[in-house]
Enzyme design. Structure first.
Site, mmCIF file in Angstrom:
data_model
loop_
_atom_site.group_PDB
_atom_site.id
_atom_site.type_symbol
_atom_site.label_atom_id
_atom_site.label_comp_id
_atom_site.label_asym_id
_atom_site.label_seq_id
_atom_site.Cartn_x
_atom_site.Cartn_y
_atom_site.Cartn_z
ATOM 1 C CE LYS A 197 -3.657 2.391 2.602
ATOM 2 N NZ LYS A 197 -4.704 2.378 3.496
ATOM 3 C CE LYS A 258 -6.173 1.841 -0.303
ATOM 4 N NZ LYS A 258 -6.497 1.796 0.668
HETATM 5 C C1 PBG Z 1 -7.136 3.374 5.502
HETATM 6 C C2 PBG Z 1 -7.627 3.200 4.016
HETATM 7 C C3 PBG Z 1 -7.315 4.188 3.061
HETATM 8 C C4 PBG Z 1 -7.974 3.680 1.923
HETATM 9 C C5 PBG Z 1 -8.514 2.483 2.459
HETATM 10 N N1 PBG Z 1 -8.272 2.179 3.760
HETATM 11 C C6 PBG Z 1 -6.923 5.429 3.177
HETATM 12 C C7 PBG Z 1 -5.542 5.815 3.759
HETATM 13 O O1 PBG Z 1 -4.714 5.099 3.950
HETATM 14 O O2 PBG Z 1 -5.425 6.954 4.157
HETATM 15 C C8 PBG Z 1 -8.110 4.325 0.797
HETATM 16 C C9 PBG Z 1 -9.176 3.920 -0.361
HETATM 17 C C10 PBG Z 1 -9.350 4.941 -1.307
HETATM 18 O O3 PBG Z 1 -8.750 5.956 -1.544
HETATM 19 O O4 PBG Z 1 -10.400 4.571 -2.144
HETATM 20 N N2 PBG Z 1 -6.610 2.438 6.070
#
Ligand code: PBG
Length: 330
Positions: A197, A258
């Protein structure tokens, strides 16, 4: 001189031939549809930065799940919008058996027992500062956070979640979550790990939707103002393979990359190095950029949806989390 054996255009002469030899298909079977959930009676609330996406109250979410199910979508991912009065430094609301996520799981499962529910494991919806982990002296505390994440997974699994999805990027969380789930006799609960991520600008609209870090609603300025001490540097790919090796070793059932579109090379590497299904998350910013360009008349919305998802699948994703799940050609 044209080589008579080399006329690749022959396979493109008609739609029928093109369809016949098409390598990649995106179907409802491949998709996970993320839904934002909220408290309160008012049925649904629009999210300004995500056209067509809503925060659903538990009274109205069943209609949305039904329409997705009718299109053949098998899995829904839930993201809770937590009332600011319930947020604190310890994220204790994350462990509330009657918390919003747990009630949403129970409500949906009661009506749609076959629909797979994916629930998010991370502290950001529950912390007053909006970080995914506990914060002390300006630092994210890994190991104590992992202990909470493992408990959180059990609370969600006991409420009926089918797939728990740690999105926090703490070290060692998959091991801890698997052990806690097994200890609680939840051997069948799957772990879909957000393995690589990235610290991406593309989460902006999502944080807006949740009121978490960096959103207007999130006013606290404690701690790092970004997630770069736990989410990955977009410039790195060897590091993604390290995370993959660890998650496979720790027992993740599904590994994820992601965001998706700007990270197709990582998806492709995961596919080559993983003996487990690879997921990709087409995140909020990817969704909103496509919508914005279409709204301005620069690109065709339907074609962009289809092409973006096909590319993610072609790169190697076995499944895709996408806010466009209902919009693909079904
Ligand atoms: C946080 C989380 C995020 C997303 C999913 N879970 C955002 C972040 O890490 O700040 C992002 C998903 C999206 O942007 O569609 N645990």
């Amino acid at each position: 001189m044209i080589n008579p054996k080399q006329r690749p255009r022959r396979l493109r002469t008609s739609k029928s031939v093109r369809d016949l030899v098409q390598e990649t298909q995106v179907t409802a079977n491949d998709l996970i549809y993320p839904l934002f959930i909220k408290e309160g009676e008012s049925s649904k609330e629009a999210i300004k930065s995500m056209p067509g996406i809503y925060r659903w109250g538990l009274d109205s979410i069943l209609g949305e799940v039904e329409s997705a199910t009718k299109l053949g979508i098998k899995a829904i991912a839930l993201f809770p919008v937590i009332d600011p009065s319930l947020k604190d430094e310890t994220a204790k609301e994350a462990l509330n058996p009657d918390g919003l996520t747990q009630r949403a799981i129970q409500t949906i499962k009661q009506h749609f027992p076959e629909t797979l529910l994916v629930t998010d494991i991370a502290l950001d919806p529950y912390t007053s500062h909006g970080h995914d982990g506990l914060l002390r002296d300006g630092k994210i505390i890994n190991d104590e956070t992992v202990e909470i994440l493992a408990k959180m997974a059990v609370v969600q699994a006991q409420a009926g979640s089918d797939i728990v999805a740690p999105s926090d990027m703490m070290d060692g969380r998959v091991t801890a979550i698997r052990a806690a789930l097994d200890q609680a006799s939840c051997q069948d609960t799957l772990i879909m790990s957000y393995t690589a991520k990235y610290a991406s600008c593309l989460y902006g609209p999502f944080r807006d939707a949740l009121g978490s870090l960096g959103s207007e609603a999130q006013s606290s300025k404690q701690g790092p103002e970004d997630k770069k001490t736990y989410q990955m540097n977009p410039a790195n790919s060897i590091e993604a393979l390290k995370e993959l090796e660890l998650d496979l070793d720790e027992g993740a059932d599904i590994v994820m990359v992601k965001p998706a579109s700007w990270y197709l090379d990582i998806i492709s590497k995961f596919k080559a190095h993983s003996n487990r299904p690879v997921a990709a998350y087409q995140v909020s910013g990817e969704y909103s950029m496509i919508h914005a360009a279409a709204q301005a008349g620069y690109i065709d919305l339907e074609k962009a949806i289809q092409e973006s998802l096909t590319s993610i699948k072609r790169a190697g994703a076995d499944l895709i989390l996408t806010y466009f799940a209902k919009d693909i050609k079904h």
